[in-house]
Design an enzyme around this catalytic site. Sequence first.
Site, PDB file in Angstrom:
ATOM      1  CB  VAL A 249      -7.734   9.073  15.278  1.00  0.00           C
ATOM      2  CG1 VAL A 249      -6.193   8.562  14.366  1.00  0.00           C
ATOM      3  CG2 VAL A 249      -7.690   8.532  16.590  1.00  0.00           C
ATOM      4  N   GLY A 252     -13.732  13.939  21.110  1.00  0.00           N
ATOM      5  CA  GLY A 252     -15.223  13.480  21.563  1.00  0.00           C
ATOM      6  C   GLY A 252     -15.623  14.366  22.631  1.00  0.00           C
ATOM      7  CE1 TYR A 254     -17.015  15.405  30.297  1.00  0.00           C
ATOM      8  CE2 TYR A 254     -17.245  13.191  29.454  1.00  0.00           C
ATOM      9  CZ  TYR A 254     -17.616  14.478  30.259  1.00  0.00           C
ATOM     10  OH  TYR A 254     -18.950  14.479  30.902  1.00  0.00           O
ATOM     11  CE  LYS A 270     -12.148   9.782  26.127  1.00  0.00           C
ATOM     12  NZ  LYS A 270     -13.353   9.062  26.499  1.00  0.00           N
ATOM     13  CG  ASP A 371     -22.495   8.034  25.665  1.00  0.00           C
ATOM     14  OD1 ASP A 371     -23.368   8.314  24.980  1.00  0.00           O
ATOM     15  OD2 ASP A 371     -21.570   8.813  25.679  1.00  0.00           O
TER      16      ASP A 371
END
Length: 574
Positions: A249, A252, A254, A270, A371
């Site tokens: 989906v 990023g 990392y 993730k 961030d």
Amino acid sequence: MWQVVLLLPLCLLNNISVFASTFAVKNGTKFIVPDFVDNSSHSLQDIFSDNQDIIYPDPIGRDDVVFHCICDQKEEHQHVCTEDGYCETAQSCYSYLNTDYPESKIIKGCLSSSELVRFTCSVEGKIAIVCCTSHLCNENLHPTLTPPVEEPSTGNSTTLIAIILSLFFTFFFVSAIVIYFVRRFHQKRMQEIEDQREAGRLEGGLRTTNIGDSTLADWMNSATSGSGSGLPFLVQRTMARQIQLLTCVGKGRYGEVWKGKWQGELVAVKVFASRDEQSWARETEIYNTVLLRHSNILGYIASDMTSRNSETQMWLVSYYHPNGSLFEFLQRRELDKNLMLKLCLTAANGIAHLHTDILGTCGKNAIAHRDIKSKNILVKDDLSCCIADLGLAVTHSPTEDKIVIPKHNHRVGTKRYMPPEVLEETLNTYSFECFKQADVYSFALVLWEIARRCVCGGIVEEAKPPFYDVVNYDPSFEEMRKVVAVDGYRPVIPNRWSSDPSLSLVVKIMKESWCEHPHSRLTIHRVKKTLMKAMDQLAPDVKAFQSVPATSDVDPLLALAPKADDKSYANNLL
């Protein structure tokens, strides 16, 4: 008179004879030339004219001392040896051994010339001639030969090479067979594990429950540690292996984010590559912070390391929110005033929880995100926001007054959302307040993105990232430094926003939050209170939403988690 006649031939014989004793080599055989050989006709020289090793001795000096030697050549040369087996000489006695002779017997005799002594007395090859210079000295003189050193034959070398090659090819063949069977066994074992996994059976032989019999809420209800930091580590290891990845989906900094399924429940996974293990470990450490769990912080479930497609991967499992990030949500949906304020307040509420330190037996350290951007804020099913992606976060312990910065890297984050002090590299890393005020600057840009999608007077702006009008899609660090720090440029605020009370309040918060100097900015707690005041005065419907008991604002799965006091947190931690 007859005696004179007999002596004359003898004198003549003396004049024409050569007193000789040498050895010659003829067809590879050395031998002794006997003494007193008649060479008046040069017959001996003719016979051995091709051999340069023949030496013609001089006659014996008659004035030298004469002694006797053992002599056994009387059969061949009776004029050399006496009948008693002796011979006379003024030079040397010798013992001679030649292994080429059938019997290899030792021959003894006299040498009458000094040249013969010099060139004859030696040991060479299969011949040994040993000399001595005393009376009957060769009686017990026995020459010996040193056994010749045999050179290795070519046949032996060939055999040795053949043996080495055969051993090498045998080893190679056996190794290939072993590797083949080991590979087959490994493939068979992996297939069995995959079959067990598809059948819902764990590697240890435990049987998982059928779909619908157990849910993620049941896990949180029965296995939570009570610390607000996700499942206990042993449960994490058990559950993460049963997750099935469905679709990717997003991607990023990392790694990738996948939608997965566990026992019929959707989860977000993730996936970090092996080179980003430090970021995975850091984010896992942050999510396991005691008392971090909050309705506006992404719900953390588990972390695990696994192998996929022959590559080591690190997984971080969290709740899945189908609305995606705030950036994606704003791309496809327009907002009214109530929803705008709700998104702003819930996002500020999550950041405020991060910035807050909690003192106690098992307190919580203050956390600065570093961030903050619309892509790191997720929209939940109830259209509230939650903060995600804590891999770059900085923690501060109030009791030790210690700041923990990952990788010792101070210039991190998304360049478009970096505050002036980070772009100019003047951020005071020894002050945790500076890290928190950097988050406030970034959040002000997120408020600008949300306000653009609010419908006011029938007009709404297109969803755009901050500074879209002065930099490209992926600006460099130097470009952003010039725009933000040098030129002091800030996103454009449309005039129509000042005519709307809700938008004008958000504009006021933005302007006071993106100031150039960190100490001039509002704190996130002040931003949160101002937004709550706006909802009280300008949006009664939103106020009604806030008046609902706290459990209604909590994730439905979190509502099932048992409640515990501070002491139980410490007791239940693994």
